[in-house]
Design a protein around this motif. Structure first.
Motif, PDB file in Angstrom:
ATOM      1  N   ILE A 162     -11.440 -12.639  -6.248  1.00  0.00           N
ATOM      2  CA  ILE A 162     -10.185 -13.261  -5.823  1.00  0.00           C
ATOM      3  C   ILE A 162      -9.026 -12.768  -6.682  1.00  0.00           C
ATOM      4  CG2 ILE A 162      -8.941 -15.463  -5.767  1.00  0.00           C
ATOM      5  CD1 ILE A 162     -11.633 -16.720  -4.840  1.00  0.00           C
ATOM      6  N   THR A 163      -9.239 -12.714  -7.977  1.00  0.00           N
ATOM      7  CA  THR A 163      -8.156 -12.286  -8.868  1.00  0.00           C
ATOM      8  C   THR A 163      -7.771 -10.837  -8.616  1.00  0.00           C
ATOM      9  OG1 THR A 163      -8.861 -13.876 -10.545  1.00  0.00           O
ATOM     10  CG2 THR A 163      -7.441 -12.075 -11.282  1.00  0.00           C
ATOM     11  N   GLU A 164      -8.742  -9.960  -8.480  1.00  0.00           N
ATOM     12  CA  GLU A 164      -8.441  -8.537  -8.294  1.00  0.00           C
ATOM     13  C   GLU A 164      -7.938  -8.217  -6.890  1.00  0.00           C
ATOM     14  OE1 GLU A 164     -11.890  -6.316  -9.557  1.00  0.00           O
ATOM     15  OE2 GLU A 164     -11.551  -6.832 -11.666  1.00  0.00           O
ATOM     16  N   TRP A 165      -8.608  -8.734  -5.868  1.00  0.00           N
ATOM     17  CA  TRP A 165      -8.265  -8.335  -4.502  1.00  0.00           C
ATOM     18  C   TRP A 165      -7.180  -9.197  -3.878  1.00  0.00           C
ATOM     19  CZ3 TRP A 165      -9.402  -3.806  -2.491  1.00  0.00           C
ATOM     20  CH2 TRP A 165     -10.360  -3.048  -3.155  1.00  0.00           C
ATOM     21  N   SER A 224       0.462  -8.154  -4.409  1.00  0.00           N
ATOM     22  CA  SER A 224       1.348  -7.167  -5.050  1.00  0.00           C
ATOM     23  C   SER A 224       1.902  -6.150  -4.057  1.00  0.00           C
ATOM     24  CB  SER A 224       0.596  -6.429  -6.165  1.00  0.00           C
ATOM     25  OG  SER A 224      -0.423  -5.607  -5.625  1.00  0.00           O
ATOM     26  N   ARG A 225       1.479  -6.218  -2.812  1.00  0.00           N
ATOM     27  CA  ARG A 225       1.968  -5.251  -1.820  1.00  0.00           C
ATOM     28  C   ARG A 225       3.467  -5.443  -1.589  1.00  0.00           C
ATOM     29  NH1 ARG A 225      -1.279  -2.349   1.162  1.00  0.00           N
ATOM     30  NH2 ARG A 225       0.130  -2.474   2.952  1.00  0.00           N
ATOM     31  N   PRO A 226       4.181  -4.375  -1.300  1.00  0.00           N
ATOM     32  CA  PRO A 226       5.632  -4.461  -1.151  1.00  0.00           C
ATOM     33  C   PRO A 226       6.106  -4.983   0.206  1.00  0.00           C
ATOM     34  CG  PRO A 226       4.919  -2.205  -0.879  1.00  0.00           C
ATOM     35  CD  PRO A 226       3.699  -2.993  -1.284  1.00  0.00           C
ATOM     36  N   GLY A 227       5.241  -5.120   1.193  1.00  0.00           N
ATOM     37  CA  GLY A 227       5.675  -5.443   2.555  1.00  0.00           C
ATOM     38  C   GLY A 227       6.236  -6.829   2.772  1.00  0.00           C
TER      39      GLY A 227
END
Length: 136
Positions: free
Chosen positions: A44-47, A54-57
């Motif tokens: 959960i933390t990583e994905w 963190s995606r810019p969309g």
């Protein structure tokens, strides 16, 4: 900290997770992790937090709005309450949260929206009590 809670991907997700949900919640979740649940905390933390959030969309406020709608639709009240606090941290107002719940009444049904409204009322009351206790 557990060995599996190390590495660049974990740190990236952990930073965002803390910014949205707060240190107290994240610390409690990680501290409670054992050999059974630690792999899920890592995933959960990583994905979820490191890759998707963190995606810019989308801005965080938009992601929070979506999470409220989705958790309400799935009737996952514990997650709804958690993400309601995160939504406030990400700039949603109480009025906007109420609008999400009203919109959900039409698309998710009355039972889901009634539960979500009860959760919102409880979280809003908890936050007011926390402010009073802190002397704010």
């Amino acid at each position: 900290m557990r060995k599996e809670f190390e590495g660049e991907a974990f740190e990236k997700g952990l930073k965002i997770r803390r910014e949205v949900l707060g240190d107290a919640y994240v610390d409690k979740s990680l501290k409670a992790a054992d050999d059974v649940s630690a792999p899920l905390q890592k995933l959960i933390t990583e994905w979820c937090w490191g890759e998707i959030w963190s995606r810019p969309g989308l801005e965080r406020k938009q992601r929070s709005l979506l999470n409220l709608g989705m958790t309400m639709a799935l009737n996952r009240q514990a997650e709804f309450r958690l993400h309601l606090r995160g939504a406030l941290n990400n700039g949603l107002t109480r009025d906007e949260i109420i609008e999400v719940i009203l919109q959900g009444a039409i698309y998710c049904g009355a039972p889901a929206s009634l539960d979500a409204m009860k959760s919102a009322q409880a979280v809003f009351a908890e936050i007011e009590e926390e402010k009073r206790a802190a002397g704010a």
